[in-house]
Design a protein around this motif. Structure first.
Motif, short mmCIF file in Angstrom:
data_model
loop_
_atom_site.label_atom_id
_atom_site.label_comp_id
_atom_site.label_asym_id
_atom_site.label_seq_id
_atom_site.Cartn_x
_atom_site.Cartn_y
_atom_site.Cartn_z
N GLY A 119 -10.38 19.61 91.37
CA GLY A 119 -9.99 19.76 89.96
C GLY A 119 -8.64 19.12 89.70
N VAL A 120 -8.60 18.25 88.71
CA VAL A 120 -7.37 17.51 88.43
C VAL A 120 -6.91 17.71 86.97
N GLY A 121 -7.24 18.87 86.40
CA GLY A 121 -6.74 19.23 85.07
C GLY A 121 -5.30 19.72 85.21
N PRO A 122 -4.78 20.39 84.16
CA PRO A 122 -3.39 20.86 84.22
C PRO A 122 -3.12 21.79 85.40
N VAL A 123 -4.11 22.61 85.79
CA VAL A 123 -3.89 23.51 86.93
C VAL A 123 -3.82 22.70 88.23
N GLY A 124 -4.73 21.74 88.41
CA GLY A 124 -4.68 20.88 89.60
C GLY A 124 -3.34 20.15 89.69
N ALA B 142 -12.86 15.71 92.34
CA ALA B 142 -13.25 16.10 90.97
C ALA B 142 -14.72 15.74 90.80
N THR B 143 -15.19 15.62 89.57
CA THR B 143 -16.62 15.33 89.40
C THR B 143 -16.95 13.87 89.64
N SER B 144 -15.92 13.01 89.59
CA SER B 144 -16.18 11.58 89.82
C SER B 144 -15.02 10.96 90.60
N CYS B 145 -15.33 9.84 91.21
CA CYS B 145 -14.36 9.11 92.02
C CYS B 145 -13.51 8.21 91.10
N ARG B 146 -12.20 8.23 91.25
CA ARG B 146 -11.28 7.40 90.44
C ARG B 146 -9.87 7.62 90.94
N SER B 147 -8.92 6.97 90.29
CA SER B 147 -7.54 7.28 90.67
C SER B 147 -6.90 8.11 89.55
N ALA C 123 -9.58 24.36 91.39
CA ALA C 123 -9.02 24.35 90.03
C ALA C 123 -9.98 23.60 89.13
N GLY C 124 -11.26 23.95 89.28
CA GLY C 124 -12.30 23.29 88.48
C GLY C 124 -12.77 24.20 87.38
N ARG C 125 -13.79 23.78 86.68
CA ARG C 125 -14.34 24.63 85.62
C ARG C 125 -15.15 25.77 86.23
N GLU C 126 -15.47 26.77 85.39
CA GLU C 126 -16.19 27.95 85.86
C GLU C 126 -17.67 27.85 85.54
N GLY C 127 -18.44 28.83 86.02
CA GLY C 127 -19.86 28.91 85.69
C GLY C 127 -20.74 28.24 86.72
N ALA C 128 -22.05 28.25 86.41
CA ALA C 128 -23.05 27.79 87.39
C ALA C 128 -22.80 26.35 87.82
N LYS C 129 -22.31 25.53 86.91
CA LYS C 129 -22.04 24.13 87.26
C LYS C 129 -20.57 23.93 87.61
N GLY C 130 -19.84 25.03 87.74
CA GLY C 130 -18.41 24.96 88.01
C GLY C 130 -18.13 24.63 89.47
N VAL D 227 -18.43 27.76 92.26
CA VAL D 227 -19.83 28.21 92.42
C VAL D 227 -20.63 27.13 93.16
N GLN D 228 -20.37 25.89 92.84
CA GLN D 228 -21.12 24.81 93.48
C GLN D 228 -20.66 24.52 94.91
N TRP D 229 -19.33 24.64 95.15
CA TRP D 229 -18.81 24.07 96.39
C TRP D 229 -18.10 25.03 97.35
N VAL E 58 -2.11 26.90 74.50
CA VAL E 58 -3.35 26.13 74.51
C VAL E 58 -3.69 25.57 75.89
N SER E 59 -2.67 25.36 76.75
CA SER E 59 -2.96 24.84 78.09
C SER E 59 -3.83 25.81 78.89
N GLY E 60 -3.90 27.07 78.45
CA GLY E 60 -4.80 28.03 79.11
C GLY E 60 -6.26 27.60 79.00
N ASP F 291 4.74 31.20 82.90
CA ASP F 291 4.06 29.90 82.81
C ASP F 291 2.62 30.09 83.28
N ASN F 292 1.67 29.93 82.35
CA ASN F 292 0.26 30.16 82.70
C ASN F 292 -0.26 29.18 83.72
N LEU F 293 0.31 27.96 83.76
CA LEU F 293 -0.19 26.96 84.71
C LEU F 293 0.41 27.17 86.10
N1 LIG Z 1 -5.15 26.58 82.38
C1 LIG Z 1 -4.69 27.76 82.75
O1 LIG Z 1 -3.67 28.29 82.23
C2 LIG Z 1 -5.40 28.53 83.83
C3 LIG Z 1 -4.80 29.68 84.38
C4 LIG Z 1 -5.48 30.40 85.36
C5 LIG Z 1 -6.70 29.95 85.79
N2 LIG Z 1 -7.25 28.84 85.23
C6 LIG Z 1 -8.53 28.36 85.73
O2 LIG Z 1 -8.26 27.21 86.54
C7 LIG Z 1 -9.34 26.30 86.46
C8 LIG Z 1 -8.83 24.91 86.07
O3 LIG Z 1 -8.19 24.97 84.83
P1 LIG Z 1 -7.72 23.65 84.03
O4 LIG Z 1 -7.09 24.17 82.80
O5 LIG Z 1 -6.97 22.73 84.93
O6 LIG Z 1 -9.18 23.01 83.70
P2 LIG Z 1 -9.63 21.56 83.14
O7 LIG Z 1 -8.54 20.88 82.39
O8 LIG Z 1 -10.93 21.76 82.46
O9 LIG Z 1 -9.91 20.71 84.49
C9 LIG Z 1 -10.99 21.05 85.32
C10 LIG Z 1 -11.07 20.05 86.47
O10 LIG Z 1 -12.08 20.51 87.37
C11 LIG Z 1 -13.00 19.47 87.66
N3 LIG Z 1 -14.33 20.04 87.81
C12 LIG Z 1 -15.01 20.77 86.90
N4 LIG Z 1 -16.22 21.14 87.39
C13 LIG Z 1 -16.29 20.60 88.64
C14 LIG Z 1 -17.28 20.62 89.65
N5 LIG Z 1 -18.46 21.23 89.49
N6 LIG Z 1 -17.03 19.97 90.81
C15 LIG Z 1 -15.85 19.34 90.99
N7 LIG Z 1 -14.88 19.28 90.06
C16 LIG Z 1 -15.09 19.91 88.91
C17 LIG Z 1 -12.91 18.53 86.47
O11 LIG Z 1 -13.29 17.25 86.94
P3 LIG Z 1 -13.34 15.95 86.01
O12 LIG Z 1 -11.89 15.65 85.72
O13 LIG Z 1 -13.97 14.94 86.88
O14 LIG Z 1 -14.11 16.34 84.81
C18 LIG Z 1 -11.43 18.64 86.09
O15 LIG Z 1 -10.65 17.75 86.85
C19 LIG Z 1 -10.34 26.93 85.48
O16 LIG Z 1 -11.30 27.65 86.23
C20 LIG Z 1 -9.50 27.88 84.67
O17 LIG Z 1 -10.25 28.95 84.14
C21 LIG Z 1 -6.63 28.11 84.28
#
Ligand SMILES: NC(=O)c1ccc[n+]([C@@H]2O[C@H](COP(=O)([O-])OP(=O)(O)OC[C@H]3O[C@@H](n4cnc5c(N)ncnc54)[C@H](OP(=O)(O)O)[C@@H]3O)[C@@H](O)[C@H]2O)c1
Length: 357
Positions: free
Chosen positions: A10-15, A37-42, A69-76, A79-81, A158-160, A332-334
Motif C-alpha cells: 500500500g502506497v497511499g498516505p499511510v504507506g 501495491a495493486t500494480s507495478c510502477r515507480s 496499508a492497503g484497502r479493506e474488505g474482501a478485495k483488500g 484479506v488477500q495477502w 479527510v486524510s483518514g 496525527d491520524n496518519l
Molecule cells: N488514512 C488514515 O488516517 C488511516 C488511519 C488508520 C488506518 N488506516 C487504514 O490504513 C489503510 C491504508 O490507508 P490509506 O489512507 O493509505 O489508503 P489509500 O490511500 O486508499 O491507499 C491504499 C493503498 O493500498 C493499495 N491496495 C489496495 N488494495 C490492495 C490489494 N488488494 N493488494 C495490494 N495493494 C492494495 C493501493 O494500491 P494502488 O495504489 O495500486 O491502488 C494503495 O496504494 C486502510 O486500510 C485504512 O483503513 C488509515
C-alpha cells in the motif's frame, strides 16, 4: 547481514507515513524496503523513489515482517495477502479493520496493551486512528480511576479516508471560493466536504450508528479488556487535511479531579498535555488577563515535537455528572493513528527477539 527484511503493501498516505517513520526511527532494515501495491510502477514515498511491485505470493518470500496499508474488505490487501505473507514466514502488522475484532488477533496500541502480543498469532492488528488516540489518553486514567462511560465526538481529517479525499478537498476549495458549484465524487463523501462538516464516516448500520462509530466502541472495549464498557460515539468528517480531534466526556468509577488527571497524563507514555494558561507570546495581553488557556489543534501535529504524540488539553470537570471529566484529544491520524503505531509494534517484536535486530 543483521537487521529486518521488511515489506510494505500500500502506497497511499499511510504507506507514505510508514516509510517516513521507519526512516526517522532508524528502523534496522537489512535490505531495502520491499514495496507492493495493486500494480507495478515507480512511486515517490517520503521523498524517495521506490520501484513498486505488483503484490503476489512470490513477493513475500524471505520477508520477516510486512506492514499492510492497503484497502479493506474482501478485495483488500490483508484479506488477500496476509495468509500468504505468514506462510512465507513473515509477521504481518495490519492497519486495516478486517481482523481487528478477531479474538485470535491481538489489537495493539503499544502504550496501552503490549501484553496482548503473545506470539501465538503472527498477525497483529492496529486499531482505527480515532480509537488509538482516545485509548492512549484514556488508559492511564482508567488504571487509576476505572472508566465507566465515555461519550465521544470526533472531528476527523479527510486524510483518514485516503489520498483521493485529500485531493478532493484541495480541488473543492477554489470552487467554493469562486462561489460556483462545488463538484464532488459521491464514492468518497456524500456531498462536498469543503468548509462543511459531515456526521457520516463509513457506512450506516441498522442501529443508526456508522461503522466508524461502532469501530471506536468495539475496539476500545477489546484494547482495554472491558467488554461491557459503556461508550457512545459520533464521528464527524471535517475539512482538515491531517490530524483528528476528539471531544471526550468520560465518567469514572472513582473520583478523579481535573488536576489529578492532568498530572497523570503529564507522565503518561505517548501523551503531551497542552493545557493551562496560554504560553503564546503573541496572545493579546487582554486575553491573557482574561485567563486564556492553551490547547492543541490538528495543526499542532505537524510540529516535529508533536508528530507522534497524543495531545491532550481542555481537561476540566463536568459539573453535571459525578466523577466525570471532559478532555480534548488530538493526534496525527496518519502517524500515531496508523504508521507510528505499526512501527512501534515492530520495534517491540525486535525488542522481544521475535524479529532479527
Ligand atoms: N488514512 C488514515 O488516517 C488511516 C488511519 C488508520 C488506518 N488506516 C487504514 O490504513 C489503510 C491504508 O490507508 P490509506 O489512507 O493509505 O489508503 P489509500 O490511500 O486508499 O491507499 C491504499 C493503498 O493500498 C493499495 N491496495 C489496495 N488494495 C490492495 C490489494 N488488494 N493488494 C495490494 N495493494 C492494495 C493501493 O494500491 P494502488 O495504489 O495500486 O491502488 C494503495 O496504494 C486502510 O486500510 C485504512 O483503513 C488509515
Amino acid at each position: 547481514m543483521a537487521g529486518v527484511r521488511a515489506g510494505l503493501v500500500g502506497v497511499g498516505p499511510v504507506g507514505d507515513a510508514i516509510v517516513s517513520v521507519l526512516k526517522e526511527h532508524h528502523f534496522p532494515l537489512s535490505e531495502p524496503l520491499r514495496v507492493m501495491a495493486t500494480s507495478c510502477r515507480s512511486e515517490v514515498l517520503c521523498g524517495e523513489e521506490f520501484l513498486v511491485q505488483e503484490t503476489c505470493e512470490r513477493a513475500f518470500q524471505g520477508l520477516d515482517v510486512v506492514f499492510f496499508a492497503g484497502r479493506e474488505g474482501a478485495k483488500g490487501a490483508s484479506v488477500q495477502w496476509a495468509e500468504c505473507a505468514m506462510a512465507a514466514g513473515a509477521w504481518c502488522i495490519d492497519n486495516g479493520s478486517d481482523f481487528r475484532l478477531d479474538p485470535k488477533v491481538p489489537l495493539v496500541v503499544p502504550e496501552v496493551n503490549l501484553d496482548a502480543v503473545t506470539g501465538e498469532s503472527k498477525l497483529i492488528a492496529s486499531p482505527n486512528c480515532s480509537t488509538i488516540q482516545m485509548v492512549v489518553a484514556l488508559a492511564p486514567l482508567h488504571r487509576v480511576a476505572c472508566v465507566k462511560r465515555v461519550v465521544v465526538s470526533t472531528y476527523q481529517a479527510v486524510s483518514g479516508w485516503g489520498k483521493a479525499a485529500m485531493d478532493e478537498l484541495l480541488a473543492q476549495l477554489p470552487q467554493y471560493l469562486a462561489g460556483g458549484p462545488v463538484e464532488f465524487d459521491p464514492s468518497i463523501f456524500t456531498r462536498p466536504i469543503a468548509l462543511d462538516c459531515l456526521p457520516h464516516i463509513d457506512r450506516f448500520t441498522e442501529s443508526g450508528y456508522t461503522k466508524e462509530e461502532l469501530k471506536m466502541v468495539n475496539e476500545t472495549r477489546k484494547i482495554l479488556s472491558e467488554p461491557d464498557l459503556q461508550i457512545t460515539t459520533t464521528a464527524v468528517r471535517v475539512p482538515v487535511m491531517v490530524g483528528h480531534a476528539e471531544s471526550v466526556n468520560v465518567q469514572f468509577e472513582r473520583p478523579l479531579s481535573a488536576e489529578e488527571a492532568r498530572a497523570i497524563l503529564a507522565e503518561a507514555p505517548g501523551v503531551v498535555v497542552i493545557d493551562g494558561p496560554t504560553q503564546d507570546p503573541n496572545a493579546l495581553e487582554i486575553r491573557k488577563a482574561e485567563g486564556e488557556l492553551q490547547y492543541p489543534t490538528p495543526a499542532d501535529v505537524l510540529r516535529p515535537e508533536y508528530r507522534d504524540a497524543t495531545l491532550v488539553g481542555r481537561i476540566r470537570e463536568d459539573s453535571t455528572a459525578p466523577n466525570t471529566l471532559n478532555l480534548w484529544v488530538v493526534a496525527d491520524n496518519l502517524r500515531k493513528g496508523a504508521a507510528t503505531n505499526v512501527v512501534q509494534i515492530a520495534e517491540e517484536l525486535i525488542a522481544r527477539g521475535l524479529l532479527p535486530a
